[in-house]
Design a protein around this motif. Sequence first.
Motif, PDB file in Angstrom:
ATOM      1  N   GLN A  36      -8.803  -1.463   1.051  1.00 57.02           N
ATOM      2  CA  GLN A  36      -8.538   0.019   2.163  1.00 57.02           C
ATOM      3  C   GLN A  36      -9.801   0.470   2.575  1.00 57.02           C
ATOM      4  OE1 GLN A  36      -6.864   3.313   0.362  1.00 57.02           O
ATOM      5  NE2 GLN A  36      -5.646   3.773   2.061  1.00 57.02           N
ATOM      6  N   HIS A  72      -2.687  -3.073   2.842  1.00 54.63           N
ATOM      7  CA  HIS A  72      -3.210  -1.748   2.344  1.00 54.63           C
ATOM      8  C   HIS A  72      -2.569  -0.505   3.217  1.00 54.63           C
ATOM      9  CE1 HIS A  72      -6.084  -3.846  -0.317  1.00 54.63           C
ATOM     10  NE2 HIS A  72      -6.577  -4.469   0.919  1.00 54.63           N
ATOM     11  N   SER A  73      -2.812   0.653   2.579  1.00 50.97           N
ATOM     12  CA  SER A  73      -2.220   1.794   3.366  1.00 50.97           C
ATOM     13  C   SER A  73      -3.399   2.048   4.498  1.00 50.97           C
ATOM     14  CB  SER A  73      -2.371   3.133   2.473  1.00 50.97           C
ATOM     15  OG  SER A  73      -1.485   2.900   1.484  1.00 50.97           O
ATOM     16  N   SER A 117      -7.497  -1.864   7.341  1.00 56.35           N
ATOM     17  CA  SER A 117      -7.914  -3.226   7.085  1.00 56.35           C
ATOM     18  C   SER A 117      -6.971  -4.150   7.262  1.00 56.35           C
ATOM     19  CB  SER A 117      -8.484  -3.245   5.286  1.00 56.35           C
ATOM     20  OG  SER A 117      -9.636  -2.419   5.241  1.00 56.35           O
ATOM     21  N   SER A 166      -1.143  -5.721   7.196  1.00 54.05           N
ATOM     22  CA  SER A 166      -2.159  -5.327   6.237  1.00 54.05           C
ATOM     23  C   SER A 166      -1.330  -5.199   4.834  1.00 54.05           C
ATOM     24  CB  SER A 166      -2.729  -3.717   6.650  1.00 54.05           C
ATOM     25  OG  SER A 166      -3.445  -3.097   5.723  1.00 54.05           O
ATOM     26  N   GLY A 194       0.597  -1.200   0.056  1.00 53.73           N
ATOM     27  CA  GLY A 194       0.090   0.087   0.122  1.00 53.73           C
ATOM     28  C   GLY A 194       0.870   1.262   0.061  1.00 53.73           C
ATOM     29  N   PRO A 243      -8.371   0.746  -4.202  1.00 53.90           N
ATOM     30  CA  PRO A 243      -9.158   1.658  -3.361  1.00 53.90           C
ATOM     31  C   PRO A 243     -10.155   2.477  -3.709  1.00 53.90           C
ATOM     32  CG  PRO A 243      -6.668   1.509  -3.134  1.00 53.90           C
ATOM     33  CD  PRO A 243      -7.063   0.938  -4.429  1.00 53.90           C
TER      34      PRO A 243
END
Length: 388
Positions: A320, A278-279, A290, A276, A240, A361
Amino acid sequence: MTGSGLVRAGVFTVLAAALGVSGCSTTDTFEQPVPVPDVDSTVEFKTVWSKSVGEGHDGDFLYLSPLNAGETLYAASADGELLALDAETGKLQWERDLESRIFAGVGGDRTQLYLVTREADLIALSREDGSELWRSALPMEALAAPQSNGSLVVAQTTDGRVLAFDTTNGEKRWQYDGVIPALSLRAAAEPLVGGDVVIASFSNGKLIALSADAGQPLWQYEVGQPQGRTELERLVDISGQPLVLESAVMVSGYQGKLALVDIRTGQEIWSRKASSLHSPMIGGGNIYLSSANGDVVAYRGSDRRELWLQDALSWRQLTQPAVYENYLVVGDYEGYLHVLSADDGSLVGQKSYDSDGLRVPFQRLANGNLMVFGNGGKLSVFKLRERN
């Protein structure tokens, strides 16, 4: 799979299948996603407009996120369709068939758009009509959208190389060769490209700052450190794009940590254990994440204390989280949109959107509406509202 002997795949079950094909063996077990939870929805999605963008990801495991350029949205499909759409109305401004399969994009600056083809060509296109301006060959495929500061466009390939090109003619300015592990997830973080510095994320868990003028390393920060006996246990990908917060960046990694790092020096300001793909997302003074196992977690921004955790979406390969007023919206691998209360994480809304799934996203537009792009090519803009 990709070249140079690399084994890359999606997440969890997809990754297990890739290992089987490669001849590797593992005793690791893979969790099954929970069924779609039953939700008594108090929030609903109102469609502002909806369009179809080619065949979407067309069965490929890609991250073709549309570019939100304010008044105009630019969206591409794997089969080479590129659309420019009015953000308010969805009206088509222009359309172009690129006659190439697309693997990465859409990136852009004030005048140009950037995409990477399946043949690993970086192409620059006019924002005015989508006409091709130049193309340059990359040494390997790219999954992350190229990023530009206006004078420099940077692409990161799946074998860990970061390459910078002159935006006027596509001439290569510099190249940095990163070190990557034998096994990693088929995902890649977009580089951050500023006027003086480029920050790149790698599948070995390193966040590295490079000088924008020459690509020289300035600092590095370890988001995750490989541990364990098997290659799966040692996965520490950062997939991310780091989140810029004034003079710092917030980053999270798989089987690593959530951290805030000084953008000038790479010094850690704080960190806590997390995993994770994601960012993180910021909203109302809180941090939302998330997790790789499908948990959605909220932390108080001032001290990173956990405020709540929602585990009703376990292993559903969530996107995300997007912040929409007092709500969070996440998507999953079956194409469902889930709305959570930002206050306590309770599920307050749900919508079946794209049977091919959701991966990229979601984005808030300038007018506050929510843009969603499904794997099957459906692009929609929504408003959220409470049910009467």
